[in-house]
Design a protein around this motif. Structure first.
Motif, PDB file in Angstrom:
ATOM      1  N   GLN A 254      -8.434  -0.266  -2.723  1.00 57.35           N
ATOM      2  CA  GLN A 254      -8.952   0.797  -1.886  1.00 57.35           C
ATOM      3  C   GLN A 254      -7.951   1.175  -0.798  1.00 57.35           C
ATOM      4  O   GLN A 254      -7.702   2.363  -0.552  1.00 57.35           O
ATOM      5  CB  GLN A 254     -10.284   0.375  -1.243  1.00 57.35           C
ATOM      6  N   ARG A 255      -7.373   0.184  -0.145  1.00 57.14           N
ATOM      7  CA  ARG A 255      -6.410   0.503   0.915  1.00 57.14           C
ATOM      8  C   ARG A 255      -5.254   1.341   0.363  1.00 57.14           C
ATOM      9  O   ARG A 255      -4.817   2.312   0.996  1.00 57.14           O
ATOM     10  CB  ARG A 255      -5.870  -0.771   1.566  1.00 57.14           C
TER      11      ARG A 255
ATOM     12  N   ILE B 216     -13.585   2.685  -7.404  1.00 60.04           N
ATOM     13  CA  ILE B 216     -12.269   2.043  -7.441  1.00 60.04           C
ATOM     14  C   ILE B 216     -12.492   0.587  -7.814  1.00 60.04           C
ATOM     15  O   ILE B 216     -13.234  -0.123  -7.130  1.00 60.04           O
ATOM     16  CB  ILE B 216     -11.540   2.148  -6.092  1.00 60.04           C
TER      17      ILE B 216
ATOM     18  N   ASN C  31     -10.848  -3.135  -8.635  1.00 55.20           N
ATOM     19  CA  ASN C  31      -9.674  -3.975  -8.465  1.00 55.20           C
ATOM     20  C   ASN C  31      -9.555  -4.945  -9.647  1.00 55.20           C
ATOM     21  O   ASN C  31     -10.547  -5.534 -10.083  1.00 55.20           O
ATOM     22  CB  ASN C  31      -9.780  -4.747  -7.156  1.00 55.20           C
TER      23      ASN C  31
ATOM     24  N   CYS D 224     -10.067  -5.764  -2.132  1.00 57.31           N
ATOM     25  CA  CYS D 224     -10.082  -4.317  -1.859  1.00 57.31           C
ATOM     26  C   CYS D 224      -8.709  -3.768  -1.462  1.00 57.31           C
ATOM     27  O   CYS D 224      -8.616  -2.706  -0.839  1.00 57.31           O
ATOM     28  CB  CYS D 224     -11.132  -3.947  -0.818  1.00 57.31           C
TER      29      CYS D 224
ATOM     30  N   TYR E 239      -6.603   4.916  -0.993  1.00 54.67           N
ATOM     31  CA  TYR E 239      -7.035   5.769   0.119  1.00 54.67           C
ATOM     32  C   TYR E 239      -5.869   6.527   0.739  1.00 54.67           C
ATOM     33  O   TYR E 239      -6.044   7.604   1.322  1.00 54.67           O
ATOM     34  CB  TYR E 239      -7.712   4.938   1.204  1.00 54.67           C
TER      35      TYR E 239
ATOM     36  N   MET F 131      -9.196  10.126  -0.480  1.00 55.10           N
ATOM     37  CA  MET F 131     -10.491   9.454  -0.285  1.00 55.10           C
ATOM     38  C   MET F 131     -11.582  10.434  -0.728  1.00 55.10           C
ATOM     39  O   MET F 131     -11.928  11.355  -0.001  1.00 55.10           O
ATOM     40  CB  MET F 131     -10.681   9.048   1.182  1.00 55.10           C
TER      41      MET F 131
ATOM     42  N   ASP G  31       0.821  -1.211   0.000  1.00 51.20           N
ATOM     43  CA  ASP G  31       0.000   0.000   0.000  1.00 51.20           C
ATOM     44  C   ASP G  31       0.855   1.262   0.000  1.00 51.20           C
ATOM     45  O   ASP G  31       0.507   2.256  -0.656  1.00 51.20           O
ATOM     46  CB  ASP G  31      -0.981   0.001   1.171  1.00 51.20           C
TER      47      ASP G  31
END
Length: 395
Positions: free
Chosen positions: A64-65, A77, A79, A61, A68, A72, A27
């Protein structure tokens, strides 16, 4: 269907690739690449309307992590997982969103945090997506090696038997990758090897492959922002690169039915994708000075020369011997060092190709710069399967 709107590459970002265990978490790498792409474009995250996150070895997800951490804002989003062509698949979707008029600005990011050693079967208790491919491979290759080694080594062996290609030809390709990577500060391996060094390295498959001929598992991330011309004008941007054409292909029956290892590793997909790109643009392989292609193994680079039309079928050995695959030759292949030396974090690879070729077309590739670049071709392949071929050009 051809795109109806021009799609510009407004910004790109990439973190240095690293060996497993030597990188930040996925991330953090992905978010860093996004921030670099935003800074490169000169826009804020709030301008992004959709995002596509590519990865193979992370949980649901994970996109998203990662995203973000850059912002945000409630945007969609999505994947994406398409094996080794995941990064270019994310870019394919982002480009489609802009080309269709659905959005004006889209983000594609790819990242991977890999473990050492051969890639394991993530779900051994379930039917493998490669089950049919394994059955076809088993009838042609009788060697006890991990999946990818059997596939691409088998394709290289078939090329040797059919066209007289030698182990030294593959070694020359690997040595070329190391010379190119030595100029790239983002590559994981920057040590220069000679062809003899490659030949003298430990054998993986006697007569077919030594250890350096296989790309290593790698960690890394890359990102790209694609925008419409209207968006660029509105925000005072002046992108220098556009996506002239991009085609994704998947397998036809010939892949499994041909009894041909070269077809089993995606030769037909490569040929059809590149042919469509050339037809859509009127640009042929003779017009291209720089290519980033999917050299997961030196063997696949050799097969791909012919699949992309860079040389005639069976002409790869001559292409290599004449130096037409490097600086001073007809087309510089993998100036970044490619997957063999730059590294192959699966979700990031296609977007790392975008990063390299965008800088080549901008004239900002530093010591790797190829002279006279107006068009640049990317080829990203995933077994199972998907192939994405992208033509970038100056604008």
């Amino acid at each position: 269907m051809s795109a109806t709107r021009e799609v510009l590459v407004a910004g790109v970002g990439m973190v240095p690739f690293a060996k497993p265990g030597k990188s930040p978490p996925y991330d953090e790498m992905g978010a860093a690449a996004i921030r670099m792409a935003l800074a490169d474009a000169g826009i804020d995250y709030g301008a992004v309307e959709q995002a596509y996150a590519g990865f193979v070895f992370a949980g649901s997800c994970a996109g998203q992590r990662t995203i973000y951490k850059a912002g945000m804002s409630g945007i969609p989003i999505i994947n994406v997982n398409n094996n080794c062509s995941t990064g270019s698949s994310a870019l394919f979707l982002a480009r489609q969103a802009v080309a269709s008029g659905m959005v004006e600005c889209a983000l594609a990011v790819g990242f991977e945090e890999m473990d050492p050693g051969p890639i394991p079967d993530a779900f051994p208790q379930r039917i493998s997506p490669f089950a049919d491919f394994d059955t076809a491979c088993d009838t042609l290759v009788d060697v006890d090696l991990p999946l990818a080694l059997r596939y691409f080594g088998g394709a290289g062996k078939a090329h040797m038997e059919r066209y007289g290609t030698t182990l030294r030809d593959f070694a020359e390709v690997r040595a070329k990758a190391s010379r190119h990577a030595a100029r790239n500060p983002l590559s994981v391996f920057r040590n220069v090897m000679t062809a003899q060094d490659v030949l003298d390295a430990p054998l993986i498959w006697p007569g077919v492959m030594t250890k350096p001929m296989a790309c290593p598992p790698t960690c890394g991330a890359a990102a790209a922002l694609v925008v419409s011309r209207d968006f660029a004008r509105k925000h005072g941007l002046d992108p220098k690169v556009r996506i002239a054409a991009q085609v994704m292909t998947t397998d036809h029956p010939v892949t499994l039915q041909s009894q041909d290892m070269i077809q089993l590793v995606g030769r037909d997909m490569t040929e059809r994708a590149s042919a469509q790109v050339y037809e859509q643009t009127g640009v042929g392989p003779e017009d291209i000075r720089v290519v980033e292609l999917h050299d997961c193994f030196a063997h696949n680079e050799v097969v791909t020369y012919e699949g992309l039309g860079l040389c005639p079928e069976g002409g790869a050995a001559r292409f290599i011997a004449d130096g037409d695959n490097t600086y001073g030759g007809r087309v510089v292949t993998n100036p970044s060092g490619g997957l063999l030396s730059k590294g192959h974090p699966l979700g990031a690879t296609g977007l790392a190709q975008c990063f390299e070729l965008t800088h080549q077309l901008r004239g900002s590739a530093g010591g790797r710069q190829v002279e006279g670049v107006r068009h640049a071709l990317a080829h990203n392949l995933g077994l199972g399967g998907a192939c994405v071929v992208t033509l970038y050009e100056q604008c």
